[in-house]
Design an enzyme around this catalytic site. Structure first.
Site, mmCIF file in Angstrom:
data_model
loop_
_atom_site.group_PDB
_atom_site.id
_atom_site.type_symbol
_atom_site.label_atom_id
_atom_site.label_comp_id
_atom_site.label_asym_id
_atom_site.label_seq_id
_atom_site.Cartn_x
_atom_site.Cartn_y
_atom_site.Cartn_z
ATOM 1 N N HIS A 129 -12.501 78.449 41.415
ATOM 2 C CA HIS A 129 -13.177 77.155 41.400
ATOM 3 C C HIS A 129 -12.372 76.120 42.186
ATOM 4 O O HIS A 129 -12.929 75.344 42.971
ATOM 5 C CB HIS A 129 -13.343 76.713 39.942
ATOM 6 C CG HIS A 129 -13.975 75.377 39.767
ATOM 7 N ND1 HIS A 129 -15.290 75.200 39.391
ATOM 8 C CD2 HIS A 129 -13.459 74.120 39.892
ATOM 9 C CE1 HIS A 129 -15.554 73.899 39.297
ATOM 10 N NE2 HIS A 129 -14.460 73.238 39.592
ATOM 11 N N GLU A 130 -11.059 76.122 41.974
ATOM 12 C CA GLU A 130 -10.205 75.167 42.679
ATOM 13 C C GLU A 130 -10.209 75.424 44.182
ATOM 14 O O GLU A 130 -10.218 74.489 44.986
ATOM 15 C CB GLU A 130 -8.778 75.240 42.129
ATOM 16 C CG GLU A 130 -8.634 74.771 40.693
ATOM 17 C CD GLU A 130 -9.168 73.367 40.499
ATOM 18 O OE1 GLU A 130 -8.912 72.490 41.349
ATOM 19 O OE2 GLU A 130 -9.856 73.131 39.499
ATOM 20 N N HIS A 133 -13.147 73.799 45.695
ATOM 21 C CA HIS A 133 -13.018 72.364 45.961
ATOM 22 C C HIS A 133 -12.315 72.107 47.295
ATOM 23 O O HIS A 133 -12.639 71.148 47.999
ATOM 24 C CB HIS A 133 -12.248 71.683 44.833
ATOM 25 C CG HIS A 133 -13.078 71.368 43.634
ATOM 26 N ND1 HIS A 133 -14.235 70.625 43.707
ATOM 27 C CD2 HIS A 133 -12.918 71.688 42.321
ATOM 28 C CE1 HIS A 133 -14.764 70.492 42.495
ATOM 29 N NE2 HIS A 133 -13.984 71.141 41.641
ATOM 30 N N GLU A 188 -18.716 69.592 41.245
ATOM 31 C CA GLU A 188 -18.310 70.561 40.232
ATOM 32 C C GLU A 188 -19.259 71.762 40.225
ATOM 33 O O GLU A 188 -18.829 72.914 40.147
ATOM 34 C CB GLU A 188 -18.291 69.902 38.849
ATOM 35 C CG GLU A 188 -17.217 68.851 38.653
ATOM 36 C CD GLU A 188 -15.810 69.438 38.647
ATOM 37 O OE1 GLU A 188 -15.663 70.681 38.633
ATOM 38 O OE2 GLU A 188 -14.851 68.653 38.658
#
Length: 271
Positions: A129-130, A133, A188
Site C-alpha cells: 500500500h505504501e 502511494h 487511500e
C-alpha cells in the site's frame, strides 16, 4: 522524535508514540489556491524527502543489520528493492508507534510495533500500500504540503516561490509535518487497489490485506486509551469497508480463503 501519529496512510491509526516532536503550532493553511499553484518538481520532492528521512533516521532508534526486525523485513522485501520502476530502501524504527510510511525518494520505514502485530502477509499488504502511494505520487503531494508549512509560506508567496534551502529547524518541522499529513480517501482507495494488485502479481496471499484492515478496525474500537486512533480514522475510509472490498475482489479472483475470526495478537510476532 516524539510524536502522536500513525499515518500509515494505510493504517491511518496509531498508538501513543515515542519520538521527539517539534510543535508546529497554528501553521498557515497551505492547501489553498496559491499553494496548489506552487511549482514543485519530482526532483524537488525527492530531495526534500531525503532530507526529511535523514532527520527521522537520526531521531529514531534504527534496528541494526542483525536485529530480528531487520532480518524479518529483509526476508520479506529483499526482492522488492526495485519495484514497478521505483528504487526502494527499507528500514525499521524501534518505537512504540504502530505505523509505516513511504516517501517520494523511495524510503520505506516500518515501525517495530506494527511488525509485532502483523503477520508476514499483512506486512506485505501494508508496505504494498505504501509503495502504491509513492507510485501514485501521493507522497509528492504530502512532502510539498510539509515543505510549505516548514518554510511558513503563505498562499501569495508560495505561488511564485521556488524551493528554498531549509535550515535544520525547518527540516525537523518538515519531517513532522510530513508525518502529520493524511492522504485523501480517493488516494487511500487507489493505494488499496495497488496493494491488492501487488499481492496478486507476486503470488502472495491477498487475504493478508483483508486481515490487516480487520486488525486496524479492532484498534479503532479500543476505547479511551486509543482515542487518538478514532480521530485519525475519521478522515480515512472505514477499515471494515476496506476489508470487505478486498474480500469481494479476492472472491471474484478465486483467491478468497476464510481466515476465521481476526484478533489482535497477545504476543509479539517478531522475536
Amino acid at each position: 522524535m516524539k510524536k502522536n501519529f500513525i499515518g500509515i496512510t494505510f493504517l491511518s491509526a496509531m498508538y501513543h508514540v515515542e519520538a521527539q516532536k517539534i510543535n508546529l503550532g497554528k501553521a498557515t493553511d497551505i492547501i489553498s489556491k496559491g499553494a496548489k499553484a506552487f511549482t514543485f518538481t519530482n526532483a524537488e520532492a525527492v530531495k526534500l524527502s531525503q532530507e526529511s528521512v535523514a532527520y527521522m533516521d537520526k531521531n529514531n532508534q534504527l534496528a541494526g543489520s542483525k536485529d530480528p526486525y531487520t532480518i524479518r523485513l529483509n526476508k520479506l522485501f529483499a526482492k522488492h528493492k526495485s519495484q514497478d520502476g521505483l528504487i526502494l530502501n527499507y528500514k525499521v524504527y524501534k518505537v512504540k508507534d504502530i505505523n509505516a510510511f513511504a516517501c517520494a525518494d523511495g524510503s520505506v520505514r516500518v515501525f517495530s510495533s506494527l511488525m509485532d502485530m502483523m503477520t508476514d502477509d499483512e506486512l506485505l499488504a501494508v508496505i504494498g500500500h505504501e509503495i502504491g502511494h509513492v507510485k501514485n505520487e501521493d507522497t509528492k503531494d504530502a512532502i510539498k504540503s510539509a515543505y510549505l508549512k516548514a518554510a511558513a509560506l503563505d498562499a501569495a508567496s508560495s505561488a511564485s516561490s521556488k524551493v528554498a534551502t531549509l535550515n535544520d529547524s525547518q527540516v525537523g518541522k518538515m519531517a513532522n509535518a510530513f508525518l502529520d499529513a493524511s492522504h485523501s480517501k480517493k488516494q487511500e482507495s487507489e493505494a488499496d487497489v495497488y496493494s491488492y494488485d501487488f499481492m496478486k502479481a507476486n503470488h502472495y496471499n491477498v487475504v493478508g490485506a483483508y486481515t490487516a484492515f480487520k486488525k486496524l478496525a479492532l484498534l479503532s474500537e479500543g476505547g479511551s486509551a486509543q482515542s487518538g486512533l478514532q480521530k485519525m480514522f475519521n478522515s480515512h475510509p472505514d477499515s471494515n469497508k476496506r476489508a470487505e472490498a478486498i474480500k469481494k475482489r479476492a472472491e471474484k479472483d478465486g483467491l478468497w480463503k476464510d481466515p476465521g475470526t481476526v484478533t489482535l495478537p497477545k504476543t509479539k510476532l517478531t522475536k
